[in-house]
Design a protein around this motif. Sequence first.
Motif, PDB file in Angstrom:
ATOM      1  N   PHE A 105       0.892  -1.322  -0.056  1.00 58.27           N
ATOM      2  CA  PHE A 105      -0.092   0.043  -0.088  1.00 58.27           C
ATOM      3  C   PHE A 105       0.683   1.079   0.122  1.00 58.27           C
ATOM      4  O   PHE A 105       0.451   2.494  -0.398  1.00 58.27           O
ATOM      5  CB  PHE A 105      -0.817   0.055   1.150  1.00 58.27           C
ATOM      6  N   LYS A 106       2.381   1.114   0.268  1.00 60.70           N
ATOM      7  CA  LYS A 106       2.987   2.421   0.385  1.00 60.70           C
ATOM      8  C   LYS A 106       3.030   2.909  -1.069  1.00 60.70           C
ATOM      9  O   LYS A 106       3.432   4.075  -1.063  1.00 60.70           O
ATOM     10  CB  LYS A 106       4.391   2.031   0.863  1.00 60.70           C
ATOM     11  N   ASP A 107       2.736   2.213  -2.054  1.00 61.66           N
ATOM     12  CA  ASP A 107       2.535   2.768  -3.319  1.00 61.66           C
ATOM     13  C   ASP A 107       1.774   4.166  -3.630  1.00 61.66           C
ATOM     14  O   ASP A 107       1.926   5.141  -4.188  1.00 61.66           O
ATOM     15  CB  ASP A 107       2.034   1.681  -4.437  1.00 61.66           C
ATOM     16  N   SER A 124      -1.449  -2.056  11.532  1.00 62.68           N
ATOM     17  CA  SER A 124      -0.526  -0.987  11.873  1.00 62.68           C
ATOM     18  C   SER A 124       0.780  -0.854  12.476  1.00 62.68           C
ATOM     19  O   SER A 124       1.121  -1.913  13.131  1.00 62.68           O
ATOM     20  CB  SER A 124      -1.377   0.006  12.860  1.00 62.68           C
ATOM     21  N   GLY A 125       1.620   0.031  11.968  1.00 62.64           N
ATOM     22  CA  GLY A 125       2.981   0.177  12.625  1.00 62.64           C
ATOM     23  C   GLY A 125       3.499   1.303  12.806  1.00 62.64           C
ATOM     24  O   GLY A 125       3.664   1.669  14.211  1.00 62.64           O
ATOM     25  N   ASN A 126       3.660   2.256  12.024  1.00 63.91           N
ATOM     26  CA  ASN A 126       3.893   3.829  12.336  1.00 63.91           C
ATOM     27  C   ASN A 126       2.868   4.675  12.433  1.00 63.91           C
ATOM     28  O   ASN A 126       2.783   5.561  12.670  1.00 63.91           O
ATOM     29  CB  ASN A 126       4.854   4.387  11.329  1.00 63.91           C
ATOM     30  N   TYR A 127       1.629   3.898  12.186  1.00 60.64           N
ATOM     31  CA  TYR A 127       0.173   4.569  12.399  1.00 60.64           C
ATOM     32  C   TYR A 127      -0.078   5.889  11.165  1.00 60.64           C
ATOM     33  O   TYR A 127      -0.924   6.620  11.344  1.00 60.64           O
ATOM     34  CB  TYR A 127      -0.141   5.217  13.560  1.00 60.64           C
TER      35      TYR A 127
HETATM   36  C1  PLP Z   1       4.244   0.007   6.131  1.00 58.33           C
HETATM   37  C2  PLP Z   1       3.513  -1.288   6.420  1.00 58.33           C
HETATM   38  C3  PLP Z   1       2.473  -1.388   7.276  1.00 58.33           C
HETATM   39  C4  PLP Z   1       2.257  -0.420   8.320  1.00 58.33           C
HETATM   40  O1  PLP Z   1       1.740   0.877   8.031  1.00 58.33           O
HETATM   41  P1  PLP Z   1       1.611   2.069   8.921  1.00 58.33           P
HETATM   42  O2  PLP Z   1       1.287   3.413   8.159  1.00 58.33           O
HETATM   43  O3  PLP Z   1       3.327   2.543   9.272  1.00 58.33           O
HETATM   44  O4  PLP Z   1       1.104   1.791  10.199  1.00 58.33           O
HETATM   45  C5  PLP Z   1       1.748  -2.510   7.351  1.00 58.33           C
HETATM   46  N1  PLP Z   1       1.932  -3.355   6.355  1.00 58.33           N
HETATM   47  C6  PLP Z   1       2.765  -3.125   5.445  1.00 58.33           C
HETATM   48  C7  PLP Z   1       2.717  -4.202   4.393  1.00 58.33           C
HETATM   49  C8  PLP Z   1       3.584  -2.144   5.288  1.00 58.33           C
HETATM   50  O5  PLP Z   1       4.527  -2.015   4.281  1.00 58.33           O
END
Ligand code: PLP
Length: 428
Positions: free
Chosen positions: A107-109, A249-252
């Motif tokens: 999804f970072k795309d 979520s990780g960095n939110y």
């Molecule tokens: C970056 C990432 C997350 C976490 O997203 P955040 O916006 O940092 O909470 C979750 N899943 C995948 C595959 C990611 O690359």
Amino acid sequence: MRYFSTRDKSKSNPFSLADAAFAGLAPDGGLFMPERIPEVDMERVMAEAEKSYADMALYLAQLLFDDVPQDKLEAVVRGAYDFPVDLCNVGDDYFTLQLFHGPTYAFKDFGARFMGRMTGLLNDEGPLTILTATSGDTGSAVAHGFYGVDGVRVVVLYPEGKVSPLQEAQMTTLDGNIHPLRVKGNFDDCQRLVKSMFRDVELRRDVRVTSANSINILRWIPQAFYYFYGYCVWRKMTGREEMEVVVPSGNYGNLTAGMLAKSMGLPIKGFVAASNANDVVPEFLRTEVYSPRASVHTVANAMDVGDPSNFERMMYLCGDDVALLKSLVKGYSYSDDEILSAISEMKERYGYLSDPHSAVGYLATKDSGCDGFWLSTAHAAKFSEITKQATMEDAPIPERLSEMMTRERKYDSIEADESVLAAYLREK
Ligand SMILES: *Cc1c(COP(=O)(O)O)cnc(C)c1O
């Protein structure tokens, strides 16, 4: 639209979009926020979403980036969003919004491609270098997001032997304005090198550098758009009108972008923060005590964050009202064993292969009884070692990925040394 730091409570220090974007983090250490949150017309959103994701995103982007000329914004949005976004019925009443059909299969795309094109547009002061360190996923999204953008080059540092062959291929087979640097060291060395370049006053006189990390306003804001799209498709599919969304979520950044969408008028009842063993936010929602700590390594490693940068945006968006936040966001966290079992359960019950991050979303959907969908943040093929561990089967690799694996890899190798990197940036 002007931008203010989350810490600038009296709103005394406004930034333009370009200044906020090129600064990344605000000088006072806060995160940038738009000065006001525009109100959407949901009828219009639904009509645009009927046409395409890009049409809907353009309507929303115009509200938020109101001082960017319309034709330019349209080129950015149509260029960035040329891939499908699917709401998938996994089985029973389980829905997931697949955000992994972009070029790097995560999804970072959505943020990186918008940011790349907008940076090209906003940059009118000569050549610009995007300098970034990566442990894998961010580097590939940024490299692809900025690929071919005029006047901008990307230098991405990654640790030799520490990224997967697939991640390395995603960064090193583009060429053009993308310069992968394989560093003899670990991820911390890469980060140290990048930080020292930003502190190097002399270098910065010679070379204009900026970063592209996930707190950047140009990466963060466009992540609000897919919540709208998911809602429109889900509503049409189910006939229901108010939804909940589960966000791995990780960095939110992802979840807080959803909160932004809600503030703009999207009918979201609430969110579920789905985390791995790095559970600072679910713990905060339970205890009201925020205790950041070092991250622990898990099978959903893109969510291994012990002190989420966007926590500050989360508090800001609920006006620092913890009770309000708790009514809006529920927290769940899962161990590696639970994540692996979820992957195999989904495969057995529904014939659906999930990556480990999205599987955390599935678990939290089940446990919270969420009426809506979870976000699928990556394609299973990107984490095939983990899915194989869970299902004993190889994940099918999409054609575009396997083709990429066969292409020639081009990169430069450097020692983990500040002066070597500074010389590289000056000479290249
Ligand atoms: C970056 C990432 C997350 C976490 O997203 P955040 O916006 O940092 O909470 C979750 N899943 C995948 C595959 C990611 O690359």
